[in-house]
Enzyme design. Structure first.
Site, short mmCIF file in Angstrom:
data_model
loop_
_atom_site.label_atom_id
_atom_site.label_comp_id
_atom_site.label_asym_id
_atom_site.label_seq_id
_atom_site.Cartn_x
_atom_site.Cartn_y
_atom_site.Cartn_z
N CYS A 1 0.79 -1.28 0.11
CA CYS A 1 0.02 0.14 0.12
C CYS A 1 0.87 1.40 0.02
CB CYS A 1 -1.11 0.16 1.19
SG CYS A 1 -0.21 -0.03 2.93
N MET B 1 6.16 1.65 8.48
CA MET B 1 4.85 1.09 8.41
C MET B 1 3.93 2.27 7.84
SD MET B 1 5.08 -1.95 9.39
CE MET B 1 6.41 -2.94 10.10
N ALA B 2 2.75 2.07 7.11
CA ALA B 2 2.06 2.67 6.73
C ALA B 2 1.32 3.92 7.53
CB ALA B 2 0.69 2.00 5.92
N ASN C 1 -2.67 -4.25 -1.64
CA ASN C 1 -2.40 -5.13 -0.38
C ASN C 1 -3.74 -5.42 0.27
OD1 ASN C 1 -0.68 -7.08 0.78
ND2 ASN C 1 0.11 -5.44 2.03
N VAL D 1 9.16 5.21 5.40
CA VAL D 1 8.33 4.94 6.59
C VAL D 1 8.55 3.36 6.56
CG1 VAL D 1 6.75 6.85 6.67
CG2 VAL D 1 6.21 4.87 5.19
N ARG E 1 3.05 6.09 -2.44
CA ARG E 1 4.12 7.24 -3.09
C ARG E 1 4.13 7.23 -4.51
NH1 ARG E 1 8.14 4.70 -0.25
NH2 ARG E 1 8.11 6.24 1.50
#
Length: 167
Positions: free
Chosen positions: A59, A80-81, A149, A78, A64
């Protein structure tokens, strides 16, 4: 396009649909990955114009890539999202200029707008990682998003979104 007839799931890398700006959305069904073609972590790294987008087909990679293709902007790395929510700027790939990034919590008076990011916390369905999707349409009753995802099904021919969420 390859579909797993048993589950109706498209295999890894299959185009599920197309987001605004011609951004392709891919299946990330890792159970169907060809391990010969994707032998190590490096082979999952995705670049566009030598700019790192993220891991195929997560995701964060889609978010991005969407911002890059449509606006020439990217956000910082990052793990994690859910960490995207805390970021305060996007960077122009062309000149490095920083552009403000504003966050609004669920339930705020300002509702999402097309092309903004919708970010889930690291709990519930997305425990540990969170999730990010791109908003494509908003009404008083629903919000449509494109995402990777979450589900691995090819969209219908007349469906320009991954899923519709109740507003």
């Amino acid at each position: 396009m390859q579909q797993d007839a048993k589950q109706g799931s498209a295999s890894f890398g299959t185009v599920l649909g197309v987001a605004p700006g011609g951004v392709r959305v891919y299946s990330s069904d890792y159970a169907t990955v060809d391990r010969r073609a994707m032998a190590d972590r490096q082979s999952f790294r995705h670049f566009v114009d030598d700019v790192y987008m993220g891991y195929k087909w997560q995701c964060v990679e889609l978010a991005r890539r969407f911002l890059y293709v449509n606006y020439g902007l990217v956000f910082g790395d990052v793990a994690m999202a859910y960490e995207i929510f805390a970021l305060r700027s996007l960077r122009s790939v062309r000149d490095g200029a920083l552009h403000p990034l504003r966050s609004f919590r669920n339930g705020s008076k300002r509702r999402p707008e097309p092309h903004c990011l919708l970010i889930w916390n690291d709990d519930g369905e997305f425990e540990h990682t969170g999730h990010v999707a791109v908003v494509t349409e908003v009404t008083d009753h629903w919000v449509r998003v494109v995402e990777q995802n979450v589900g691995h099904h090819v969209w219908g021919a007349a469906q320009p979104f991954s899923r519709q969420l109740v507003a």
